[in-house]
Motif scaffolding. Structure first.
Motif, short mmCIF file in Angstrom:
data_model
loop_
_atom_site.label_atom_id
_atom_site.label_comp_id
_atom_site.label_asym_id
_atom_site.label_seq_id
_atom_site.Cartn_x
_atom_site.Cartn_y
_atom_site.Cartn_z
N ARG A 117 0.84 -1.20 0.00
CA ARG A 117 0.00 0.00 0.00
C ARG A 117 0.87 1.25 0.00
NH1 ARG A 117 -4.87 0.70 4.25
NH2 ARG A 117 -5.46 -1.28 3.27
N ALA A 118 1.91 1.25 0.85
CA ALA A 118 2.82 2.39 0.89
C ALA A 118 3.57 2.53 -0.44
CB ALA A 118 3.81 2.22 2.04
N ARG A 119 3.97 1.41 -1.03
CA ARG A 119 4.67 1.44 -2.32
C ARG A 119 3.82 2.11 -3.38
NH1 ARG A 119 3.84 -0.90 -6.76
NH2 ARG A 119 2.40 -2.42 -5.88
N ARG A 120 2.55 1.72 -3.45
CA ARG A 120 1.66 2.31 -4.47
C ARG A 120 1.52 3.81 -4.27
NH1 ARG A 120 -3.34 -0.29 -3.60
NH2 ARG A 120 -2.44 -1.65 -2.05
N MET A 121 1.40 4.24 -3.03
CA MET A 121 1.25 5.67 -2.75
C MET A 121 2.52 6.43 -3.12
SD MET A 121 -0.81 5.36 0.85
CE MET A 121 -1.41 7.03 1.00
N LEU A 122 3.66 5.86 -2.80
CA LEU A 122 4.93 6.52 -3.12
C LEU A 122 5.18 6.56 -4.62
CD1 LEU A 122 7.08 5.08 -0.24
CD2 LEU A 122 6.46 7.49 -0.57
N GLU A 123 4.90 5.47 -5.30
CA GLU A 123 5.10 5.45 -6.75
C GLU A 123 4.17 6.43 -7.43
OE1 GLU A 123 4.92 1.29 -7.83
OE2 GLU A 123 7.04 1.01 -7.30
N HIS A 124 2.98 6.62 -6.89
CA HIS A 124 2.06 7.62 -7.42
C HIS A 124 2.66 9.03 -7.27
CE1 HIS A 124 -1.73 9.34 -8.66
NE2 HIS A 124 -1.71 10.13 -7.59
N ALA A 125 3.47 9.21 -6.21
CA ALA A 125 4.14 10.49 -5.97
C ALA A 125 5.48 10.60 -6.69
CB ALA A 125 4.33 10.68 -4.48
N GLY A 126 5.81 9.58 -7.50
CA GLY A 126 7.05 9.64 -8.28
C GLY A 126 8.28 9.10 -7.60
N ILE A 127 8.10 8.38 -6.50
CA ILE A 127 9.24 7.80 -5.77
C ILE A 127 9.19 6.29 -5.97
CG2 ILE A 127 10.31 7.46 -3.51
CD1 ILE A 127 8.95 10.11 -2.67
N GLY A 128 10.29 5.74 -6.45
CA GLY A 128 10.38 4.29 -6.63
C GLY A 128 10.62 3.60 -5.31
N VAL A 129 10.23 2.34 -5.23
CA VAL A 129 10.39 1.56 -4.01
C VAL A 129 11.07 0.25 -4.34
CG1 VAL A 129 9.20 0.40 -2.09
CG2 VAL A 129 8.36 2.60 -2.94
N SER A 130 12.10 -0.04 -3.59
CA SER A 130 12.78 -1.33 -3.68
C SER A 130 12.46 -2.09 -2.40
CB SER A 130 14.29 -1.09 -3.80
OG SER A 130 14.99 -2.31 -3.67
N ILE A 131 12.00 -3.34 -2.56
CA ILE A 131 11.68 -4.15 -1.39
C ILE A 131 12.69 -5.29 -1.34
CG2 ILE A 131 9.95 -5.62 -0.29
CD1 ILE A 131 7.81 -3.79 -1.48
#
Length: 135
Positions: A117-131
């Motif tokens: 959920r946090a990843r989707r919100m961040l990617e929507h804001a233009g920040i990539g997420v590596s898990i």
């Protein structure tokens, strides 16, 4: 709605039943509307949902803080995902201290849903997420 909330948090019926002190079948009856959900069941699921949302908010605040401390915009943030429930309770884990109390005792699948959920919100804001998984 009860089942949707539970599944949306990535929590199994068996895990929830154990926490509530009822059988898995009771949870299944609640979800199929054969029985009314107990007040305790609703209260617990609502409290989990609140903790879940607090945890997502804590992750997002952490990223904003990291952005504020960085000399340049963050392009990618890294989250650690775990394989076992026990890893969410270890004091030595890589879970940030301010976030640990919110996720402690959750099922690891719920933690994975929370990260997603946090990843989707961040990617929507233009920040990539590596898990990543801890080594």
């Amino acid at each position: 709605m009860f089942k949707t909330m539970r599944e949306g948090m990535g929590i199994s019926a068996a895990w929830l039943a154990g926490r509530l002190g009822v059988s898995r079948r009771t949870v299944e009856y609640w979800e199929s509307e054969r029985m009314n959900v107990s007040e305790e069941g609703w209260a617990y699921v609502y409290s989990l949902e609140r903790r879940f949302n607090e945890a997502v908010d804590a992750l997002l605040r952490r990223v904003k803080q990291e952005q504020a401390n960085a000399s340049r915009d963050l392009k990618v943030v890294t989250f650690t995902r775990f394989k076992f429930d026990e890893e969410l309770t270890e004091e030595s884990s890589s879970i940030p201290r301010e976030f640990r109390s919110v996720v402690q005792g959750l099922q690891v699948s719920a933690y994975a849903m929370l990260l997603d959920r946090a990843r989707r919100m961040l990617e929507h804001a233009g920040i990539g997420v590596s898990i990543v998984y801890p080594s």
